[in-house]
Design a protein around this motif. Structure first.
Motif, PDB file in Angstrom:
ATOM      1  N   ILE A 212       0.830  -1.207   0.000  1.00 31.92           N
ATOM      2  CA  ILE A 212       0.000   0.000   0.000  1.00 31.92           C
ATOM      3  C   ILE A 212       0.867   1.262   0.000  1.00 31.92           C
ATOM      4  O   ILE A 212       0.496   2.289  -0.567  1.00 31.92           O
ATOM      5  CB  ILE A 212      -0.964  -0.021   1.222  1.00 31.92           C
ATOM      6  N   GLY A 213       2.054   1.169   0.602  1.00 34.92           N
ATOM      7  CA  GLY A 213       2.926   2.334   0.784  1.00 34.92           C
ATOM      8  C   GLY A 213       3.135   3.182  -0.469  1.00 34.92           C
ATOM      9  O   GLY A 213       2.914   4.395  -0.427  1.00 34.92           O
ATOM     10  N   PRO A 214       3.537   2.587  -1.589  1.00 35.19           N
ATOM     11  CA  PRO A 214       3.779   3.400  -2.783  1.00 35.19           C
ATOM     12  C   PRO A 214       2.535   4.168  -3.249  1.00 35.19           C
ATOM     13  O   PRO A 214       2.642   5.288  -3.753  1.00 35.19           O
ATOM     14  CB  PRO A 214       4.205   2.371  -3.838  1.00 35.19           C
ATOM     15  N   TYR A 215       1.346   3.568  -3.055  1.00 40.04           N
ATOM     16  CA  TYR A 215       0.107   4.269  -3.417  1.00 40.04           C
ATOM     17  C   TYR A 215      -0.085   5.514  -2.552  1.00 40.04           C
ATOM     18  O   TYR A 215      -0.506   6.562  -3.043  1.00 40.04           O
ATOM     19  CB  TYR A 215      -1.108   3.361  -3.208  1.00 40.04           C
ATOM     20  N   LEU A 216       0.196   5.366  -1.249  1.00 36.27           N
ATOM     21  CA  LEU A 216      -0.002   6.515  -0.351  1.00 36.27           C
ATOM     22  C   LEU A 216       0.998   7.621  -0.687  1.00 36.27           C
ATOM     23  O   LEU A 216       0.660   8.804  -0.645  1.00 36.27           O
ATOM     24  CB  LEU A 216       0.137   6.072   1.115  1.00 36.27           C
ATOM     25  N   ASP A 217       2.224   7.216  -1.020  1.00 35.45           N
ATOM     26  CA  ASP A 217       3.233   8.219  -1.406  1.00 35.45           C
ATOM     27  C   ASP A 217       2.767   8.976  -2.647  1.00 35.45           C
ATOM     28  O   ASP A 217       2.859  10.207  -2.724  1.00 35.45           O
ATOM     29  CB  ASP A 217       4.585   7.548  -1.711  1.00 35.45           C
ATOM     30  N   ALA A 218       2.277   8.232  -3.627  1.00 32.40           N
ATOM     31  CA  ALA A 218       1.815   8.877  -4.869  1.00 32.40           C
ATOM     32  C   ALA A 218       0.616   9.778  -4.577  1.00 32.40           C
ATOM     33  O   ALA A 218       0.535  10.899  -5.088  1.00 32.40           O
ATOM     34  CB  ALA A 218       1.452   7.813  -5.901  1.00 32.40           C
ATOM     35  N   LEU A 219      -0.300   9.294  -3.745  1.00 33.63           N
ATOM     36  CA  LEU A 219      -1.488  10.087  -3.408  1.00 33.63           C
ATOM     37  C   LEU A 219      -1.077  11.407  -2.764  1.00 33.63           C
ATOM     38  O   LEU A 219      -1.603  12.475  -3.123  1.00 33.63           O
ATOM     39  CB  LEU A 219      -2.393   9.286  -2.456  1.00 33.63           C
ATOM     40  N   ASP A 220      -0.140  11.352  -1.821  1.00 32.40           N
ATOM     41  CA  ASP A 220       0.296  12.584  -1.159  1.00 32.40           C
ATOM     42  C   ASP A 220       0.846  13.588  -2.162  1.00 32.40           C
ATOM     43  O   ASP A 220       0.547  14.776  -2.098  1.00 32.40           O
ATOM     44  CB  ASP A 220       1.365  12.258  -0.102  1.00 32.40           C
ATOM     45  N   ARG A 221       1.634  13.093  -3.091  1.00 29.71           N
ATOM     46  CA  ARG A 221       2.218  14.004  -4.085  1.00 29.71           C
ATOM     47  C   ARG A 221       1.134  14.592  -4.986  1.00 29.71           C
ATOM     48  O   ARG A 221       1.191  15.757  -5.362  1.00 29.71           O
ATOM     49  CB  ARG A 221       3.268  13.280  -4.938  1.00 29.71           C
ATOM     50  N   LEU A 223      -2.054  15.065  -4.107  1.00 32.52           N
ATOM     51  CA  LEU A 223      -2.848  16.034  -3.334  1.00 32.52           C
ATOM     52  C   LEU A 223      -2.081  17.345  -3.162  1.00 32.52           C
ATOM     53  O   LEU A 223      -2.681  18.430  -3.207  1.00 32.52           O
ATOM     54  CB  LEU A 223      -3.255  15.443  -1.979  1.00 32.52           C
ATOM     55  N   ASP A 224      -0.758  17.264  -2.991  1.00 35.63           N
ATOM     56  CA  ASP A 224       0.049  18.498  -2.926  1.00 35.63           C
ATOM     57  C   ASP A 224      -0.188  19.324  -4.187  1.00 35.63           C
ATOM     58  O   ASP A 224      -0.369  20.543  -4.145  1.00 35.63           O
ATOM     59  CB  ASP A 224       1.555  18.179  -2.849  1.00 35.63           C
ATOM     60  N   LEU A 225      -0.185  18.615  -5.322  1.00 34.59           N
ATOM     61  CA  LEU A 225      -0.369  19.313  -6.595  1.00 34.59           C
ATOM     62  C   LEU A 225      -1.768  19.886  -6.730  1.00 34.59           C
ATOM     63  O   LEU A 225      -1.942  21.008  -7.195  1.00 34.59           O
ATOM     64  CB  LEU A 225      -0.112  18.358  -7.761  1.00 34.59           C
ATOM     65  N   VAL A 226      -2.768  19.109  -6.338  1.00 34.01           N
ATOM     66  CA  VAL A 226      -4.154  19.584  -6.428  1.00 34.01           C
ATOM     67  C   VAL A 226      -4.273  20.897  -5.656  1.00 34.01           C
ATOM     68  O   VAL A 226      -4.862  21.876  -6.155  1.00 34.01           O
ATOM     69  CB  VAL A 226      -5.130  18.534  -5.849  1.00 34.01           C
ATOM     70  N   GLU A 227      -3.692  20.923  -4.474  1.00 33.37           N
ATOM     71  CA  GLU A 227      -3.778  22.142  -3.645  1.00 33.37           C
ATOM     72  C   GLU A 227      -3.074  23.308  -4.338  1.00 33.37           C
ATOM     73  O   GLU A 227      -3.593  24.424  -4.389  1.00 33.37           O
ATOM     74  CB  GLU A 227      -3.192  21.855  -2.253  1.00 33.37           C
ATOM     75  N   ALA A 228      -1.901  23.038  -4.904  1.00 36.46           N
ATOM     76  CA  ALA A 228      -1.151  24.106  -5.576  1.00 36.46           C
ATOM     77  C   ALA A 228      -1.894  24.602  -6.821  1.00 36.46           C
ATOM     78  O   ALA A 228      -1.946  25.808  -7.091  1.00 36.46           O
ATOM     79  CB  ALA A 228       0.238  23.599  -5.957  1.00 36.46           C
ATOM     80  N   ALA A 263      -7.423   2.557   2.904  1.00 32.17           N
ATOM     81  CA  ALA A 263      -6.231   3.329   3.302  1.00 32.17           C
ATOM     82  C   ALA A 263      -6.147   4.639   2.512  1.00 32.17           C
ATOM     83  O   ALA A 263      -5.806   5.695   3.060  1.00 32.17           O
ATOM     84  CB  ALA A 263      -4.970   2.489   3.080  1.00 32.17           C
ATOM     85  N   LEU A 264      -6.491   4.565   1.232  1.00 32.05           N
ATOM     86  CA  LEU A 264      -6.445   5.774   0.401  1.00 32.05           C
ATOM     87  C   LEU A 264      -7.519   6.774   0.839  1.00 32.05           C
ATOM     88  O   LEU A 264      -7.258   7.970   0.944  1.00 32.05           O
ATOM     89  CB  LEU A 264      -6.614   5.410  -1.076  1.00 32.05           C
ATOM     90  N   LEU A 265      -8.723   6.264   1.119  1.00 36.63           N
ATOM     91  CA  LEU A 265      -9.816   7.159   1.524  1.00 36.63           C
ATOM     92  C   LEU A 265      -9.478   7.848   2.844  1.00 36.63           C
ATOM     93  O   LEU A 265      -9.766   9.042   3.034  1.00 36.63           O
ATOM     94  CB  LEU A 265     -11.126   6.380   1.668  1.00 36.63           C
ATOM     95  N   GLU A 266      -8.857   7.093   3.727  1.00 36.93           N
ATOM     96  CA  GLU A 266      -8.502   7.672   5.024  1.00 36.93           C
ATOM     97  C   GLU A 266      -7.555   8.860   4.831  1.00 36.93           C
ATOM     98  O   GLU A 266      -7.735   9.927   5.417  1.00 36.93           O
ATOM     99  CB  GLU A 266      -7.841   6.582   5.874  1.00 36.93           C
ATOM    100  N   ARG A 267      -6.573   8.684   3.945  1.00 40.76           N
ATOM    101  CA  ARG A 267      -5.626   9.768   3.683  1.00 40.76           C
ATOM    102  C   ARG A 267      -6.314  10.936   2.962  1.00 40.76           C
ATOM    103  O   ARG A 267      -6.069  12.105   3.267  1.00 40.76           O
ATOM    104  CB  ARG A 267      -4.464   9.221   2.832  1.00 40.76           C
ATOM    105  N   ASP A 269      -9.445  11.804   3.163  1.00 41.94           N
ATOM    106  CA  ASP A 269     -10.294  12.503   4.135  1.00 41.94           C
ATOM    107  C   ASP A 269      -9.443  13.319   5.105  1.00 41.94           C
ATOM    108  O   ASP A 269      -9.768  14.475   5.402  1.00 41.94           O
ATOM    109  CB  ASP A 269     -11.145  11.496   4.924  1.00 41.94           C
ATOM    110  N   ALA A 270      -8.357  12.714   5.573  1.00 39.82           N
ATOM    111  CA  ALA A 270      -7.510  13.409   6.562  1.00 39.82           C
ATOM    112  C   ALA A 270      -6.963  14.702   5.963  1.00 39.82           C
ATOM    113  O   ALA A 270      -6.747  15.689   6.676  1.00 39.82           O
ATOM    114  CB  ALA A 270      -6.369  12.490   6.995  1.00 39.82           C
ATOM    115  N   ARG A 271      -6.761  14.703   4.660  1.00 41.99           N
ATOM    116  CA  ARG A 271      -6.226  15.913   4.038  1.00 41.99           C
ATOM    117  C   ARG A 271      -7.320  16.834   3.496  1.00 41.99           C
ATOM    118  O   ARG A 271      -7.027  17.795   2.773  1.00 41.99           O
ATOM    119  CB  ARG A 271      -5.226  15.530   2.940  1.00 41.99           C
ATOM    120  N   GLY A 272      -8.564  16.518   3.802  1.00 42.63           N
ATOM    121  CA  GLY A 272      -9.659  17.429   3.453  1.00 42.63           C
ATOM    122  C   GLY A 272     -10.078  17.388   1.995  1.00 42.63           C
ATOM    123  O   GLY A 272     -10.521  18.394   1.439  1.00 42.63           O
ATOM    124  N   HIS A 273      -9.946  16.227   1.353  1.00 47.91           N
ATOM    125  CA  HIS A 273     -10.311  16.126  -0.066  1.00 47.91           C
ATOM    126  C   HIS A 273     -11.500  15.189  -0.303  1.00 47.91           C
ATOM    127  O   HIS A 273     -11.671  14.689  -1.415  1.00 47.91           O
ATOM    128  CB  HIS A 273      -9.102  15.659  -0.889  1.00 47.91           C
TER     129      HIS A 273
END
Ligand code: LLP
Length: 432
Positions: A212-221, A223-228, A263-267, A269-273
């Motif tokens: 699952i780890g690589p998916y969460l890493d990609a998701l974080d990156r 979401l950073d972009l979506v915000e920017a 796991a992806l949904l949790e991340r 939601d936690a980041r407000g998306h």
């Protein structure tokens, strides 16, 4: 241990069954090489994706490159899926199978003008764009037709999916996607182009991923972009996290689809998306374990006995009527796929290299496999539902296999075996 594909691929006594059908009987009735798929196994593989996404705005786009046979597409379309396509040919297949073009995402880094035009005319849901040059061309094609093309940018998040190098796609050095550092600038450009409408963001980091780890890493990156990007006033409606979830071929232990999504949904939601629509593009995990490839043992060729000063006895070969043209994965990736007898014999096993008739040493299906088989017996390569038939070729002028879909005890021929005449259809002799 249970077979990969259980409970739909399992022994009942000495007989291998695919759902309610005995494999050896299917081989007898339809001939070999024969791909057999369980419809119920495909739907069972889809269910955890659907369940985990319930209550969210979402679309599961089956990545049809994994298995693009019409009856397979029909099965997923009827279950509500959209499709991830990578060519005009795949789009034509979706239409032929009765799929909804409005649920199609068009991926791929080399879309031609003609493919763009067709996709715009039938109204695909989104173009997943992979370069700035493609963006310009898509805008021009859309504008010339009086359309605005819905676009998502495929971002290359530069994360390591920790899978085979040929099927890892999210690293900087891979040819895929728009570099993470260029993404915000590219969104700005997309927003300015007259023929485009920005609707989403996507990534796909590789295939046969077992963590699952690589998916969460990609998701974080992502979401950073979506915000920017949204900070600049360009809104992004959907997040497309691609496909890539692995399956068990032998002893792999990939996460279940619902665990991955949770796991992806949790991340998210936690980041407000939470409000964003979600798209997934699973291929292998929906069909891989739902299919087997049946063959027949043609000859057994024992290795030479060990002689003095030799490195040991030669290999035993089990020569079958299935070859690399039918199933490329072992030859191409060194992939290990389970091979079993369709009727188990209560006899001692011998260790064989299971090989096909093609004139290449690379034409093997399995190395060092313990089997109790005799010529005329049928064997099954398991987990062959994904990237099997869809990658088949006619090398050595071998007609492509037939395909059967089973549902309980019912078996339907979904693709006829190619005939020799079809092998040279469209070819011409020179005028004499
Ligand atoms: N989305 C995109 C943009 C892709 O490129 C792929 C696969 C998928 C989704 C589906 O990935 P999956 O869920 O099936 O892992 N022939 C290789 C696999 C190649 C995968 C290519 N892209 C094999 O046999 O292992």
């Amino acid at each position: 241990m249970s077979l990969p594909g259980a409970p739909f691929v399992a022994y009942g006594g000495d007989e291998l069954f695919i759902d309610g059908c005995a494999a050896s009987e299917l081989g007898e009735r339809f001939g070999t090489p024969l791909y057999v798929y369980s419809r119920r196994a495909m739907l069972a593989a889809l269910e955890p994706y659907q369940r985990a996404l319930q209550g969210r705005q979402h679309l599961i786009c089956y990545a049809m490159k994994a298995n693009s046979s019409l009856a397979v597409l029909q099965t997923f379309a009827a279950a509500g899926c959209g499709f991830d396509i990578v060519s005009g040919g795949e789009l034509q297949r979706v239409l032929a199978a009765g799929g909804d073009p409005g649920k199609v995402v068009f991926s791929g880094l080399g879309k031609t003008r003609a493919e763009m035009k067709l996709a715009l005319e039938v109204g695909v849901r989104c173009f997943n764009v992979e370069s700035e040059a493609e963006l310009d061309q898509l805008s021009a094609v859309a504008a010339s037709l009086g359309h605005r093309a819905p676009v998502s940018l495929r971002v290359n998040p530069d994360v390591d999916a920790r899978t085979h190098p040929y099927i890892s796609t999210g690293l900087k050095d891979n040819k895929f996607g728009i570099a993470h550092e260029r993404a915000v600038e590219t969104y700005r450009r997309a927003a300015r182009l007259p023929g485009l409408e920005v609707v989403g963001i996507d990534c796909h980091i590789g295939s046969q991923i077992t963590e699952i780890g690589p998916y969460l890493d990609a998701l974080d990156r992502l979401l950073d972009l979506v915000e920017a990007v949204e900070a600049e006033g360009v809104s992004i409606r959907h997040l497309d996290l691609g496909g890539g979830l692995g399956i068990r071929y032998t002893d792999e232990t990939p996460p279940a689809a619902d665990a991955l999504i949770a796991a992806l949904l949790e991340r998210i939601d936690a980041r407000g998306h939470s409000h964003r629509a979600l798209v997934f593009e699973p291929g292998r995990s929906l069909v891989g374990n739902a299919g087997v490839l049946l063959g027949e043992v043609l000859y057994l060729k024992p290795g030479t006995a060990a002689e003095e000063n030799s490195t040991g006895p030669g290999k035993n070969f089990c020569i079958v009527d299935v070859a690399m043209n039918d199933l490329m994965r072992p030859a191409m990736y060194g992939a290990t796929m389970a091979i079993v007898a369709c009727q188990s014999r209560n006899e001692p096993q011998t260790v064989y290299d299971v090989v096909g008739p093609v004139c290449e040493s690379g034409d093997w299906l399995g190395r060092d496999r313990a089997l109790a088989v005799r010529p005329g017996d049928r064997i099954a390569v398991l987990s062959a539902g994904a990237y099997g038939m869809s990658m088949a070729s006619n090398y050595n002028s071998r007609p492509r296999a037939a395909e059967v879909m089973v549902d309980g005890e019912h078996a339907a021929l979904i693709r006829e075996r190619e005939t020799p005449a079809e092998l040279f259809r469209g070819e011409h002799l020179l005028p004499r």
